[in-house]
Each structure stands twice: as structure tokens, then as C-alpha cells.
Design a protein around this motif. Structure first.
Motif, PDB file in Angstrom:
ATOM      1  N   MET A  18     -26.289  -2.419   5.948  1.00 25.48           N
ATOM      2  CA  MET A  18     -27.651  -1.239   5.808  1.00 25.48           C
ATOM      3  C   MET A  18     -28.493  -1.554   4.979  1.00 25.48           C
ATOM      4  N   SER A  19     -29.795  -1.721   5.361  1.00 23.81           N
ATOM      5  CA  SER A  19     -30.747  -1.825   4.136  1.00 23.81           C
ATOM      6  C   SER A  19     -31.274  -0.518   4.047  1.00 23.81           C
ATOM      7  N   GLN A  20     -31.808  -0.229   2.708  1.00 26.34           N
ATOM      8  CA  GLN A  20     -32.375   1.046   2.475  1.00 26.34           C
ATOM      9  C   GLN A  20     -33.946   0.917   3.028  1.00 26.34           C
ATOM     10  N   ALA A  21     -34.407  -0.163   3.050  1.00 33.09           N
ATOM     11  CA  ALA A  21     -35.683  -0.108   3.925  1.00 33.09           C
ATOM     12  C   ALA A  21     -35.523   0.463   5.402  1.00 33.09           C
ATOM     13  N   GLU A  22     -34.482   0.152   6.038  1.00 30.75           N
ATOM     14  CA  GLU A  22     -34.421   0.638   7.240  1.00 30.75           C
ATOM     15  C   GLU A  22     -34.380   2.036   7.118  1.00 30.75           C
ATOM     16  N   LEU A  23     -33.398   2.825   6.386  1.00 34.43           N
ATOM     17  CA  LEU A  23     -33.342   4.227   6.343  1.00 34.43           C
ATOM     18  C   LEU A  23     -34.825   4.726   5.882  1.00 34.43           C
ATOM     19  N   THR A  24     -35.426   4.215   5.056  1.00 35.09           N
ATOM     20  CA  THR A  24     -36.842   4.721   4.631  1.00 35.09           C
ATOM     21  C   THR A  24     -37.685   4.685   5.834  1.00 35.09           C
ATOM     22  N   SER A  25     -37.615   3.438   6.699  1.00 35.60           N
ATOM     23  CA  SER A  25     -38.682   3.455   7.752  1.00 35.60           C
ATOM     24  C   SER A  25     -38.008   4.502   8.959  1.00 35.60           C
ATOM     25  N   LEU A  26     -36.859   4.794   8.977  1.00 31.64           N
ATOM     26  CA  LEU A  26     -36.282   5.789   9.930  1.00 31.64           C
ATOM     27  C   LEU A  26     -36.770   7.215   9.336  1.00 31.64           C
ATOM     28  N   VAL A  27     -36.751   7.689   8.161  1.00 33.59           N
ATOM     29  CA  VAL A  27     -37.231   8.926   7.620  1.00 33.59           C
ATOM     30  C   VAL A  27     -38.650   8.750   7.940  1.00 33.59           C
ATOM     31  N   VAL A  49     -40.959  18.480   8.133  1.00 36.45           N
ATOM     32  CA  VAL A  49     -39.770  18.064   8.799  1.00 36.45           C
ATOM     33  C   VAL A  49     -38.648  17.574   7.715  1.00 36.45           C
ATOM     34  N   VAL A  50     -37.582  17.982   8.172  1.00 32.15           N
ATOM     35  CA  VAL A  50     -36.402  17.867   7.184  1.00 32.15           C
ATOM     36  C   VAL A  50     -35.636  16.588   7.679  1.00 32.15           C
ATOM     37  N   PRO A  51     -35.877  15.501   7.265  1.00 30.78           N
ATOM     38  CA  PRO A  51     -35.163  14.401   7.928  1.00 30.78           C
ATOM     39  C   PRO A  51     -33.641  14.290   7.570  1.00 30.78           C
ATOM     40  N   GLY A  52     -33.133  14.623   6.165  1.00 31.28           N
ATOM     41  CA  GLY A  52     -31.866  14.473   5.713  1.00 31.28           C
ATOM     42  C   GLY A  52     -32.040  13.532   4.481  1.00 31.28           C
ATOM     43  N   GLU A  53     -30.851  13.662   3.693  1.00 33.11           N
ATOM     44  CA  GLU A  53     -30.906  12.971   2.373  1.00 33.11           C
ATOM     45  C   GLU A  53     -29.658  12.468   1.836  1.00 33.11           C
ATOM     46  N   GLY A  54     -29.621  11.829   0.777  1.00 30.78           N
ATOM     47  CA  GLY A  54     -28.237  11.689   0.223  1.00 30.78           C
ATOM     48  C   GLY A  54     -28.062  10.251  -0.189  1.00 30.78           C
ATOM     49  N   LYS A  55     -26.766   9.745  -0.186  1.00 30.10           N
ATOM     50  CA  LYS A  55     -26.443   8.463  -0.621  1.00 30.10           C
ATOM     51  C   LYS A  55     -26.257   7.665   0.669  1.00 30.10           C
ATOM     52  N   ALA A  56     -26.771   6.599   0.671  1.00 30.53           N
ATOM     53  CA  ALA A  56     -26.598   5.693   1.988  1.00 30.53           C
ATOM     54  C   ALA A  56     -26.468   4.230   1.675  1.00 30.53           C
ATOM     55  N   PRO A  57     -25.473   3.699   1.908  1.00 32.53           N
ATOM     56  CA  PRO A  57     -24.194   3.925   2.885  1.00 32.53           C
ATOM     57  C   PRO A  57     -23.471   4.825   2.286  1.00 32.53           C
ATOM     58  N   ALA A  58     -22.566   5.662   2.737  1.00 33.90           N
ATOM     59  CA  ALA A  58     -21.865   6.770   2.220  1.00 33.90           C
ATOM     60  C   ALA A  58     -20.493   7.043   2.897  1.00 33.90           C
ATOM     61  N   LEU A  71     -30.296  11.459  14.538  1.00 35.08           N
ATOM     62  CA  LEU A  71     -28.866  11.448  13.985  1.00 35.08           C
ATOM     63  C   LEU A  71     -27.946  10.189  14.319  1.00 35.08           C
ATOM     64  N   THR A  72     -28.180   9.935  15.467  1.00 41.44           N
ATOM     65  CA  THR A  72     -27.298   8.661  15.878  1.00 41.44           C
ATOM     66  C   THR A  72     -27.726   7.211  15.185  1.00 41.44           C
ATOM     67  N   ARG A  73     -29.014   7.053  14.885  1.00 39.85           N
ATOM     68  CA  ARG A  73     -29.419   5.935  13.810  1.00 39.85           C
ATOM     69  C   ARG A  73     -28.995   6.251  12.565  1.00 39.85           C
ATOM     70  N   GLN A  74     -29.159   7.631  11.815  1.00 38.62           N
ATOM     71  CA  GLN A  74     -28.503   7.752  10.582  1.00 38.62           C
ATOM     72  C   GLN A  74     -27.165   7.602  10.400  1.00 38.62           C
ATOM     73  N   LEU A  75     -26.188   7.855  11.503  1.00 37.81           N
ATOM     74  CA  LEU A  75     -24.963   7.652  11.332  1.00 37.81           C
ATOM     75  C   LEU A  75     -24.700   6.200  11.191  1.00 37.81           C
ATOM     76  N   ALA A  76     -25.207   5.565  12.083  1.00 38.46           N
ATOM     77  CA  ALA A  76     -25.102   3.990  11.970  1.00 38.46           C
ATOM     78  C   ALA A  76     -25.641   3.479  10.837  1.00 38.46           C
ATOM     79  N   LEU A  77     -26.605   3.669  10.005  1.00 39.40           N
ATOM     80  CA  LEU A  77     -27.167   3.332   9.022  1.00 39.40           C
ATOM     81  C   LEU A  77     -26.146   3.971   7.400  1.00 39.40           C
ATOM     82  N   VAL A  78     -25.799   5.208   7.713  1.00 34.16           N
ATOM     83  CA  VAL A  78     -25.003   5.617   6.675  1.00 34.16           C
ATOM     84  C   VAL A  78     -23.516   5.148   6.519  1.00 34.16           C
TER      85      VAL A  78
END
Ligand code: SF4
Length: 188
Positions: free
Chosen positions: A1-10, A28-37, A108-115
Motif C-alpha cells: 500500500m502506498s500512502q499516496a494511493e490512500l491520499t489520492s483516494l481520500v 465529506v467524512v472519508p475516514g482516517e487513521g493508521k494505514a496499513p493497520a 470502502l472496498t478500496r479503503q479495505l484493500a489499502l488498509v
């Protein structure tokens, strides 16, 4: 997982207008926290305080969740990821419609894959149904470990339901969170 991918998703989530909830949101409330976790919580959707601040679980129910997670697992927000099935607040805190949940599902599907969590805790009926289908009932699904895409899924009450339900429901939520900790220790 790249942090850049999660940032781009957000960023993508923040500009989404794929369902009618875009019209009534403040933020919008995208989600937050540690990633991967290793651990991820999934709730239903933003409430009033979350909508105002653009952050998940920051109202009274979030405070309860934080307390229980700290007391039972010794973890704080920087140790896990947390997101909702829909990223925009349903008006008057109504339950999101099936169409709204489906419109938001790819995020959420993508967040699960990235986290990439080993253990997921679904908080409440909408989150449980997201993973296990509309027929699931929290009261029946809790207390068991469900396997979803090679991840352990535990189902429990939404903290807002626990606040409404009183001490007994809070105790059940606490016990489910403690159980998630045991599963987490096994899966790590
Ligand atoms: Fe887009 Fe999800 Fe917000 Fe609907 S709830 S507008 S699908 S981000």
C-alpha cells in the motif's frame, strides 16, 4: 500500500457527488487513521458532529468507542483505521438507503484493500449488512468470527445504539471489542 494511493483516494471521496447525500452534507467524512493497520472499524455514516468537522466518530458515540478501545485494547486512533459505509451525512441522521450505500461501496472496498486489516469490526446493522448481506441481524451475528475475504469480521452494536440502550448494551459492546483484541492477537 502506498500512502499516496490512500491520499489520492481520500481526495476522490472528498469531491464525490455520486449520490443525493452530496447535496445535504457540510463536509465529506472519508475516514482516517493508521494505514496499513491490523484493525479497522466500520460504522454506518457521519452524524452531525462528524459532518461539521469532516472526521469520523468525533461525537458522543466516538468518545464512547475511543474509551472502550483504549480500556480494552490499549489502542488509540493512531493505531487503527476507521471509516463508514457512506461518507456523507444522511439528513437528520436517518439510515442510508441501499442505493446510497451501494453508490459509496467502491470507496470502502478500496479503503479495505489499502488498509489491509486482519480484523474488521462492523459497528451496527448497516455496517454488518455491508459485509454479510441485508438479512444479517447484529444480535445474531455478534459473538462469532465471520471470515470475509480472508479477514476476520466481528459484528457488534453501533456505539450510538449502545448510548441509547444503556449499561447492558455498553457492556456487550465492550465485550465484543475485547474479543476483537483476542482475535487480533491470534491473527497477527
Ligand atoms: Fe459520494 Fe459516498 Fe458521499 Fe454519496 S455518500 S456523495 S457516494 S462519497
Amino acid at each position: 500500500m502506498s500512502q499516496a494511493e490512500l491520499t489520492s483516494l481520500v481526495r476522490q471521496i472528498e469531491t464525490c457527488r455520486a449520490c443525493p447525500l452530496a447535496d445535504s452534507r457540510t463536509n465529506v467524512v472519508p475516514g482516517e487513521g493508521k494505514a496499513p493497520a491490523a484493525l479497522m472499524f466500520v460504522g454506518e455514516g457521519p452524524g452531525q458532529t462528524e459532518d461539521e468537522l469532516g472526521r469520523p466518530f468525533v461525537g458522543r458515540s466516538g468518545a464512547l468507542l475511543d474509551t472502550l478501545v483504549r480500556e480494552e485494547l490499549g489502542l488509540s486512533r493512531q493505531d487503527f483505521y476507521i471509516a463508514n459505509t457512506v461518507k456523507c451525512r444522511p439528513p437528520h441522521n436517518r439510515t442510508p438507503t441501499q442505493a446510497e450505500v451501494e453508490a459509496c461501496r467502491p470507496f470502502l472496498t478500496r479503503q479495505l484493500a489499502l488498509v489491509d486489516p486482519a480484523v474488521i469490526v462492523a459497528l451496527g446493522q448497516t455496517a454488518a449488512a455491508w459485509f454479510l448481506g441485508a438479512d444479517v441481524r447484529v444480535t445474531l451475528a455478534r459473538g462469532r468470527v465471520h471470515e470475509v475475504d480472508a479477514r476476520a469480521l466481528l459484528v457488534t452494536y453501533h456505539p450510538s445504539a449502545a448510548l441509547r440502550g444503556g449499561a447492558m448494551v455498553v457492556a456487550q459492546l465492550r465485550s465484543d471489542i475485547a474479543r476483537a483484541g483476542l482475535v487480533l492477537a491470534e491473527r497477527r
